[in-house]
Design an enzyme around this catalytic site. Structure first.
Site, PDB file in Angstrom:
ATOM      1  N   CYS A 277       0.826  -1.215   0.000  1.00 28.83           N
ATOM      2  CA  CYS A 277       0.000   0.000   0.000  1.00 28.83           C
ATOM      3  C   CYS A 277       0.859   1.264   0.000  1.00 28.83           C
ATOM      4  CB  CYS A 277      -0.917  -0.016   1.224  1.00 28.83           C
ATOM      5  SG  CYS A 277      -1.696   1.565   1.595  1.00 28.83           S
ATOM      6  N   GLY A 278       0.691   2.083  -1.036  1.00 23.10           N
ATOM      7  CA  GLY A 278       1.478   3.306  -1.156  1.00 23.10           C
ATOM      8  C   GLY A 278       1.239   4.287  -0.028  1.00 23.10           C
ATOM      9  N   HIS A 279      -0.014   4.439   0.402  1.00 19.54           N
ATOM     10  CA  HIS A 279      -0.326   5.387   1.471  1.00 19.54           C
ATOM     11  C   HIS A 279       0.246   4.920   2.810  1.00 19.54           C
ATOM     12  CE1 HIS A 279      -2.582   7.486  -1.402  1.00 19.54           C
ATOM     13  NE2 HIS A 279      -3.620   6.681  -1.436  1.00 19.54           N
ATOM     14  N   CYS A 280       0.326   3.600   2.985  1.00 21.88           N
ATOM     15  CA  CYS A 280       0.955   3.069   4.200  1.00 21.88           C
ATOM     16  C   CYS A 280       2.438   3.439   4.235  1.00 21.88           C
ATOM     17  CB  CYS A 280       0.802   1.550   4.265  1.00 21.88           C
ATOM     18  SG  CYS A 280      -0.902   0.954   4.246  1.00 21.88           S
TER      19      CYS A 280
END
Length: 525
Positions: free
Chosen positions: A86-89
């Site tokens: 997950c990029g936002h993670c």
């Protein structure tokens, strides 16, 4: 859906600002139970494998130690449920790690932890994780939603508010100066007796509001410096004319109402700094003023007059369309940057969120009337739609907001609809599979394989069904049929699903017959 997407645009500003290129390159709310695309990005976020030195104060939680460390021994715990791909993670990771280190120095008994939800799926399901990252707050083992921002400063501030006293004691003028130098807004009360009913009401309001800092003093010199009377309070700020004194009965409801109405400027600029304030304001209705730099001063002066008459009921937000950060907000509301002011309304009073378009004159009375009609529920919602394609005869039918009803709700068709985003990595993974599926059903008249760009098209029927991309929904033929979500995104699984759930019987052509036209075409070439 629309509240989530609007909140995403705002929240992305808080996480290592990357000028929000179409909400990033990952699908924020991808269902937690679907790990069919875990191979999309194998870079470790830092679970049981690959913990970095900067991450050492974040406790790695697993199914084996979760009960002991979060539910048993600890009074307070903040837990992030993440996915390694997950990029936002990944964007949140350095902020979360730095906050963990700072909070460890503040109170080493507070647990700041993380769970790889793709590994510990049972934990993710137990706590209702539907997207990544999801942050949950635990007090004495009881979970609740995390309500703060996603920078180190916001995380630390929120946790301290939850674990410390709702209102901090200011014992001297020097302490007051230190507090007001570091906080944009301070709500300061003056009470001689901390057991009084007035203070209890003030403290209760403070406990319920995470957005501003509440403080109190028993010192007359501090009260005189702040200009506050006994058993009352003042809102200390440096905008809209400066400090605002409260004059009225001191009940919890009155304190909360006054603070909500005055804690933000009449018009708050859309920016990285203000993103959390906008969506955490507690005000469900917004009027957004889209202005260009050339006319901003004049336009916002006019907008302020309308905002002043609706303070506490409607939050006014300004968006400078000349700034790069405005691109996704413009797209979300279906607007383009213009050299004149544009006005939109938005409410999160219901779960999906609703947008409203203003087409009247840019005047105080016009804007005020538009906002009043929005509050009264008298406006028609605004939904985006692309132009329908001139030709729509490819194996995968294109659906727009305006053609949704005609195509998807056709009673003589069983329709499979993919709602996608052009930037979504998982959608790109699905694209060749979905194209093959369209070819497989191209000659089945009763089945439609369709797709809709969810960033440019909207329909009220999808508001609570689409929480991420891609979303697959099957709309059976007939009247008043409920759509069915689909998790299996393989060619075999989708084919089997349609065969099982289609209301109209059909005969699927053999693979040989499907391939024959392609062979004939090659011979002609």
């Amino acid at each position: 859906m629309y509240t989530i997407r609007y909140a995403m645009i705002l929240s992305l500003l808080l996480v290592a600002q990357k000028s929000i290129p179409s909400l990033g390159n990952e699908d924020y709310d991808y269902p937690a139970e679907d790990d069919s695309y875990d191979q999309y990005d194998d870079e470790e976020y830092g679970g049981e494998v690959g913990v970095s030195d900067d991450d050492l104060d974040v406790v790695v939680l697993t199914a084996d130690n979760f009960a002991k460390l979060v539910l048993g021994e600890t009074k307070y715990a903040l837990v992030e449920f993440y996915a390694p791909w997950c990029g936002h993670c990944k964007e949140l990771a350095p902020h979360y790690a730095a906050a963990a280190t700072e909070l460890k120095e503040y109170d080493s008994t507070i647990v700041i932890g993380k769970v790889d939800a793709t590994v510990h799926t049972d934990l993710a399901q137990e706590y209702g994780v539907e997207g990544y990252p999801s942050l949950k707050w635990f007090k004495n083992g009881e979970p609740s939603e995390y309500g703060g921002g996603r920078t180190q400063e916001d995380i630390v501030k929120w946790v301290k508010k939850q674990t410390g006293p709702p209102s901090v004691l200011v014992a001297s003028v020097e302490e007051l100066k230190d507090l007001t130098d570091t906080e944009d807004v301070v709500v300061l009360g003056f009470f001689k007796e901390l057991e009084s009913a007035a203070f209890k009401s003030f403290e209760a309001a403070a406990a319920a509001d995470d957005s501003v800092t509440f403080a109190h003093t028993t010192d007359s010199e501090v009260a005189q410096q702040a200009g506050v009377s006994q058993d009352s309070f003042v809102l200390i700020k440096d905008f809209d004319g400066g400090n605002k004194k409260y004059d009225g009965a001191l009940t919890e409801e009155d304190v909360a109402s006054f603070v909500m109405a005055n804690k933000l400027p009449l018009i708050i600029p859309f920016s990285e700094k203000n993103a959390e304030k906008i969506f955490g304001s507690g005000i469900d209705y917004q009027v957004l003023l889209f202005v260009s730099s050339d006319t901003a001063e004049e336009d916002l002066a006019l907008g302020s007059q309308a905002a002043a008459q609706l303070r506490g009921q409607v939050l006014f937000v300004s968006v400078n369309t000349d700034e790069e950060v405005s691109a996704d907000i413009l797209e979300f509301f279906g607007l383009k940057a213009m050299d004149y002011a544009q006005v939109m309304g938005f409410t999160s009073a219901n779960q999906e969120g609703v947008k409203y378009r203003y087409s009247g004159d840019f005047t105080v009375e016009g804007i005020k009337g538009f906002a009043a009609s929005m509050l009264a529920g008298d406006l028609m919602p605004d939904y985006k739609s692309e132009e329908a394609p001139a030709k729509n005869d490819l194996p995968v039918t294109v659906v727009t907001g305006n053609t949704f009803k005609e195509i998807v709700y056709a009673e003589t068709k069983d329709v499979l609809l993919e709602v996608y985003a052009p930037w979504c990595g998982h959608c790109k993974e699905l694209a060749p599979i979905y194209k093959k599926l369209g070819k497989r059903f191209k000659d089945v008249d009763s089945v439609v394989i369709a797709k809709m760009d969810g960033t440019l098209n909207e329909h009220p029927a999808l508001a609570q069904l689409v929480e991420g991309f891609p979303t697959l929904l099957f709309f059976p033929a007939g009247e008043n049929q409920e759509p069915i979500p689909i998790q299996d995104k393989t060619l075999k699984g989708l084919t089997a699903f349609i065969k099982k759930n289609a209301k109209i019987e059909f005969q699927l052509p053999s693979k040989k017959k499907i391939e024959e036209p392609a062979a004939d075409l090659r011979e002609e070439l």
